[in-house]
Design a protein around this motif. Structure first.
Motif, PDB file in Angstrom:
ATOM      1  N   LEU A  87      17.702  92.036   9.274  1.00 34.76           N
ATOM      2  CA  LEU A  87      18.920  91.456   9.851  1.00 34.76           C
ATOM      3  C   LEU A  87      18.857  89.934   9.878  1.00 34.76           C
ATOM      4  O   LEU A  87      19.879  89.252   9.705  1.00 34.76           O
ATOM      5  CB  LEU A  87      19.148  92.010  11.259  1.00 34.76           C
ATOM      6  N   ASN A  88      17.692  89.377  10.099  1.00 37.10           N
ATOM      7  CA  ASN A  88      17.566  87.924  10.060  1.00 37.10           C
ATOM      8  C   ASN A  88      17.833  87.380   8.652  1.00 37.10           C
ATOM      9  O   ASN A  88      18.379  86.293   8.485  1.00 37.10           O
ATOM     10  CB  ASN A  88      16.181  87.492  10.548  1.00 37.10           C
ATOM     11  N   ARG A  89      17.461  88.153   7.637  1.00 37.52           N
ATOM     12  CA  ARG A  89      17.768  87.744   6.264  1.00 37.52           C
ATOM     13  C   ARG A  89      19.275  87.799   5.998  1.00 37.52           C
ATOM     14  O   ARG A  89      19.836  86.927   5.333  1.00 37.52           O
ATOM     15  CB  ARG A  89      17.013  88.625   5.273  1.00 37.52           C
ATOM     16  N   TYR A  90      19.937  88.853   6.533  1.00 31.49           N
ATOM     17  CA  TYR A  90      21.402  88.917   6.393  1.00 31.49           C
ATOM     18  C   TYR A  90      22.065  87.766   7.153  1.00 31.49           C
ATOM     19  O   TYR A  90      23.082  87.216   6.719  1.00 31.49           O
ATOM     20  CB  TYR A  90      21.924  90.255   6.903  1.00 31.49           C
ATOM     21  N   LEU A  93      22.727  84.653   5.323  1.00 31.92           N
ATOM     22  CA  LEU A  93      23.766  84.704   4.286  1.00 31.92           C
ATOM     23  C   LEU A  93      25.148  85.009   4.847  1.00 31.92           C
ATOM     24  O   LEU A  93      26.159  84.749   4.186  1.00 31.92           O
ATOM     25  CB  LEU A  93      23.396  85.764   3.239  1.00 31.92           C
ATOM     26  N   ALA A  94      25.202  85.607   6.034  1.00 27.02           N
ATOM     27  CA  ALA A  94      26.498  85.988   6.638  1.00 27.02           C
ATOM     28  C   ALA A  94      26.440  85.697   8.129  1.00 27.02           C
ATOM     29  O   ALA A  94      26.239  86.579   8.953  1.00 27.02           O
ATOM     30  CB  ALA A  94      26.793  87.460   6.366  1.00 27.02           C
ATOM     31  N   LYS A  95      26.601  84.422   8.482  1.00 26.18           N
ATOM     32  CA  LYS A  95      26.400  83.977   9.867  1.00 26.18           C
ATOM     33  C   LYS A  95      27.426  84.545  10.834  1.00 26.18           C
ATOM     34  O   LYS A  95      27.178  84.632  12.036  1.00 26.18           O
ATOM     35  CB  LYS A  95      26.425  82.450   9.928  1.00 26.18           C
ATOM     36  N   GLU A  96      28.610  84.939  10.351  1.00 21.86           N
ATOM     37  CA  GLU A  96      29.675  85.419  11.228  1.00 21.86           C
ATOM     38  C   GLU A  96      29.670  86.944  11.370  1.00 21.86           C
ATOM     39  O   GLU A  96      30.510  87.503  12.080  1.00 21.86           O
ATOM     40  CB  GLU A  96      31.041  84.976  10.694  1.00 21.86           C
ATOM     41  N   ASN A 111      17.546  90.127  21.417  1.00 15.37           N
ATOM     42  CA  ASN A 111      16.919  88.825  21.629  1.00 15.37           C
ATOM     43  C   ASN A 111      16.191  88.294  20.393  1.00 15.37           C
ATOM     44  O   ASN A 111      15.545  87.243  20.461  1.00 15.37           O
ATOM     45  CB  ASN A 111      15.936  88.907  22.798  1.00 15.37           C
ATOM     46  N   ASP A 112      16.265  89.030  19.287  1.00 14.56           N
ATOM     47  CA  ASP A 112      15.485  88.662  18.104  1.00 14.56           C
ATOM     48  C   ASP A 112      16.326  88.307  16.891  1.00 14.56           C
ATOM     49  O   ASP A 112      15.778  87.979  15.844  1.00 14.56           O
ATOM     50  CB  ASP A 112      14.537  89.815  17.735  1.00 14.56           C
ATOM     51  N   ILE A 113      17.646  88.409  16.993  1.00 15.86           N
ATOM     52  CA  ILE A 113      18.492  88.042  15.854  1.00 15.86           C
ATOM     53  C   ILE A 113      19.597  87.111  16.341  1.00 15.86           C
ATOM     54  O   ILE A 113      20.014  87.184  17.502  1.00 15.86           O
ATOM     55  CB  ILE A 113      19.111  89.283  15.171  1.00 15.86           C
ATOM     56  N   PRO A 114      20.081  86.210  15.468  1.00 14.90           N
ATOM     57  CA  PRO A 114      21.115  85.254  15.891  1.00 14.90           C
ATOM     58  C   PRO A 114      22.536  85.793  15.787  1.00 14.90           C
ATOM     59  O   PRO A 114      23.483  85.076  16.084  1.00 14.90           O
ATOM     60  CB  PRO A 114      20.911  84.081  14.922  1.00 14.90           C
TER      61      PRO A 114
END
Length: 677
Positions: A87-90, A93-96, A111-114
């Motif tokens: 998910l961090n890799r996605y 590439l797809a911040k929204e 708490n581990d992904i933006p």
């Protein structure tokens, strides 16, 4: 993700109809590839399950359909050890994009992904695309992970079935549907705890209007094939655990440890895996997390008996009762001995019942004596000393009881009645004269009330008539008789008038807990009777009255729990706040960008745009930004507080909310900013 392939490129996606697509990886193993399923809504894309592939390969497949495709939803169908990393890799590439996942998975990754997260709590939850396209969800626990779900696109009638219709990765590709079904059954025997977990999922799928279903490996089954697959899988019966036993044979071979694993799955379903692992910590029975496989130093038979002994000692009969139906099935199918603890528990319960019966008779005699001694004390506690009527303490208990019986008491009404300008009577004549007028009003109410109604004396000069049926009209009829009685009575030193307020129990959310509706009713009633006395004489205030005076400020309240939303809104409005409500983040954002609010109170995990995202969007606009932002959450962890500080959120409150705390924060912030009106 259980294949041996990590795809780097997909073949051109194949349309399934109405925007649903499936693609297969170029790399193959035993004739099979990695499946990629997604929904294309204009240029917006919802990824249905995370394939074992690079995010770059996935986005390249989207671009084959629409070059400017934008990934806005990532639906996580099951937990995987590499999920957070993926998910961090996605996210790069797809911040929204918004991640959609089972609530347990959502808690594990929040708490581990933006990325923003939407948590699925049950089969009634849905997610909408910007165009209004709706995606629904079906929980499928242990098919084959504890937190697995499936997704259903209502527009294309496509089920993204995850592993429900899957087969073993290394098995040959069947040529016919008849050859497919044994492979599916074998797959579920290997990975599902028992057929008990499979049937509810199949029953939920059978209710859908399906055009087709897409598996993890990209296999597509049309409607007619699905009907047969659902029927044959539903008829399958198995309880063995192939994770420990091996593949099923025609005999009832088993190991006690394997059967014990099935019981552990049932415990985990009822009480959660952490509670199960904690129960067996340092017990000599070693349990592998997630798979719940048992490895133990003691022999196989003793594992079966020892497991139930430990459960009884550490958790008591309640846990044993939960799994007893499953234990009875295993005993019947495999001939395994029923654990001895069940017999000992029954004997102990019988002994306890005999002892309790003797104690009960002794206690009954003592209770009767105490009741006689306490009856006078109870009268003092529950009755008003001036009038002898039931007091406010008893009224609160009575209203809380009505709240417990909502279906039968929706027509119940509280009618507040108070003498207009009682302070003037006290000043002009005397306090004793004012008290006499209040007592005379009580006598009049007791004479006028219907036999089924009760009159209570509130603290201060007001009375409350509780009408248990008849609704608002019954309250209006009673009030008319009271006003006529006051006008015609010669018991008052001068002609008086009364003002009144009406609150119906049906105004309070039905599914709130019993204490809180009572508090809400009293808060609303207090506000209405105060306004009636300010507006008098002879004023009446109820839910149809527009109370124009707003002394506090504007509050935007956001929560996807309808009962919590309605209850907090009622309490805030009772304190004269102008409250606007929203059940999701996008609706709240629409309100917040079109009108100014003094305070925003938002649940952390509301749909479509979570609390952190709403705070960012509201303050990005500058001009209409609220002065105070309060975040509500059921899990006030260190990580949540750190993230809230980074987002410049003013307060984080843990649910269930204590209204006095919330109200105090809002009141002080409004007063400090000079917003009080």
């Amino acid at each position: 993700m259980y294949s041996d392939i990590h795809a780097k490129r997909f073949l051109p996606p194949v349309p399934l109809g109405d925007g649903a697509y499936v693609a297969i990886s170029e790399q193959r193993h035993a004739g099979r590839g990695v499946g990629l399923a997604f929904v294309m809504d204009g240029a917006d894309v919802a990824l249905m399950g995370i394939p074992d592939a690079t995010p770059e390969a996935v986005l390249a497949a989207f671009a084959c359909v629409v070059p400017a495709a934008r990934l806005i939803r990532i639906v996580v169908l099951e937990w995987d050890d590499r999920l957070i990393e993926t998910l961090n890799r996605y996210a790069a590439l797809a911040k929204e994009a918004v991640v959609v996942a089972d609530r347990r998975v959502a808690r594990s990754i929040e708490n581990d992904i933006p990325l923003s997260i939407f948590a699925i709590h049950g089969g009634n939850d849905t997610v909408a695309m910007p165009s209004g396209r709706v995606i629904g969800f079906i929980p499928s626990p242990f098919v084959f992970t504890p937190s697995a779900i499936m997704a259903f696109d209502y527009r294309s009638h496509t089920l993204f079935s995850n592993r429900l219709f899957e087969m073993m990765w290394d098995s040959p590709i069947p040529a016919t549907l008849a050859e497919t079904i044994p492979g599916m059954i074998e797959f579920h025997r290997q990975y599902a705890p028992s057929s008990e977990y499979l049937r509810p999922v199949l029953a939920a799928v059978a209710k859908l209007d399906l055009a087709c279903a897409v598996t993890r490996t990209g296999t597509v089954y049309p409607h007619d094939a699905l009907r047969r697959l659902i029927g044959d899988l539903s008829a399958t019966e198995f309880f063995n655990s192939p994770r420990s036993v091996g593949r099923p044979t025609g005999t009832r071979d088993f190991s006690h440890a394997a059967l014990a694993t099935q019981v552990l799955f049932k415990f985990a379903q009822a009480f959660g895996e952490p509670a199960v692992l904690e129960t067996f910590g340092e017990s000599g029975i070693v349990i592998v997390p997630k798979t719940l496989e048992i490895t133990a130093a003691i022999d196989d038979y003793r594992v079966w008996q020892r497991l139930f002994d430990i459960v009884y000692v550490k958790q008591g009969p309640a846990w044993l009762a939960v799994v007893e139906p499953l234990v009875d099935k295993l005993v019947g199918l495999y001939g395994v001995a029923k654990p001895a603890v069940y017999q000992s528990v029954i004997a102990q319960v019988e002994q306890d019942a005999t002892r309790i019966d003797a104690q009960k008779k002794e206690l009954e005699a003592r209770v009767q004596e105490l009741e006689d001694r306490l009856s006078g004390t109870l009268d003092k506690l529950t009755r008003d000393p001036m009038t002898g009527m039931y007091n406010e303490l008893f009224l609160r208990e009575f209203v809380a009881g009505l709240s417990d019986k909502r279906n039968a008491t929706d027509e119940a009404v509280l009618l507040y009645i108070a003498i207009d300008d009682i302070a003037r009577i006290n000043v002009r004549f005397s306090k004793a004269t004012g008290d006499e007028a209040i007592k005379n009003l009580g006598y009049l109410l007791d004479r006028i009330r219907r036999p089924q109604d009760l009159v209570f004396k509130r603290n201060g000069p007001a009375y409350v008539v509780c009408l248990t049926d008849g609704g608002r009209q019954a309250a209006l009829d009673t009030l008319a008789k009271v006003k006529e009685g006051v006008r015609a009575a010669d018991a008052f030193i001068e002609t008086l008038s009364v003002s009144a307020a009406i609150v119906r129990i049906a105004e309070i959310p039905k599914d709130a807990v019993s204490a809180k509706p009572a508090d809400a009713m009293f808060a609303i009633s207090d506000a209405r009777i105060r306004f009636a006395l300010e507006s008098g004489p002879s004023a009446l205030v109820d839910e149809t009255t527009k109370i124009a005076t707003i002394r506090a400020g504007r509050v935007l309240l956001v929560d996807d729990d309808p009962s919590a939303l309605a209850l907090l809104a009622a309490l805030l409005r009772a304190d004269n706040y102008d409250v606007v409500t929203a059940a999701d983040g996008l609706t709240a954002l629409s309100h917040g960008t079109t009108k100014p609010f003094d305070v925003v109170v938002c649940e952390r995990n509301v749909p479509k745009l979570d609390g952190f995202g709403l705070r960012h969007e509201l303050y990005a606009g500058g001009g209409t930004a609220p002065r105070l932002f309060i975040l509500m959450t059921y899990a006030k962890t260190r990580e949540t507080v750190v993230r809230a500080n980074q987002a410049e959120i003013d307060y984080v409150l843990e649910k269930p909310i204590i209204y006095e705390e919330l109200g105090g924060l809002i009141r002080r912030a409004v007063r400090k900013a000079g917003l009080s009106r």
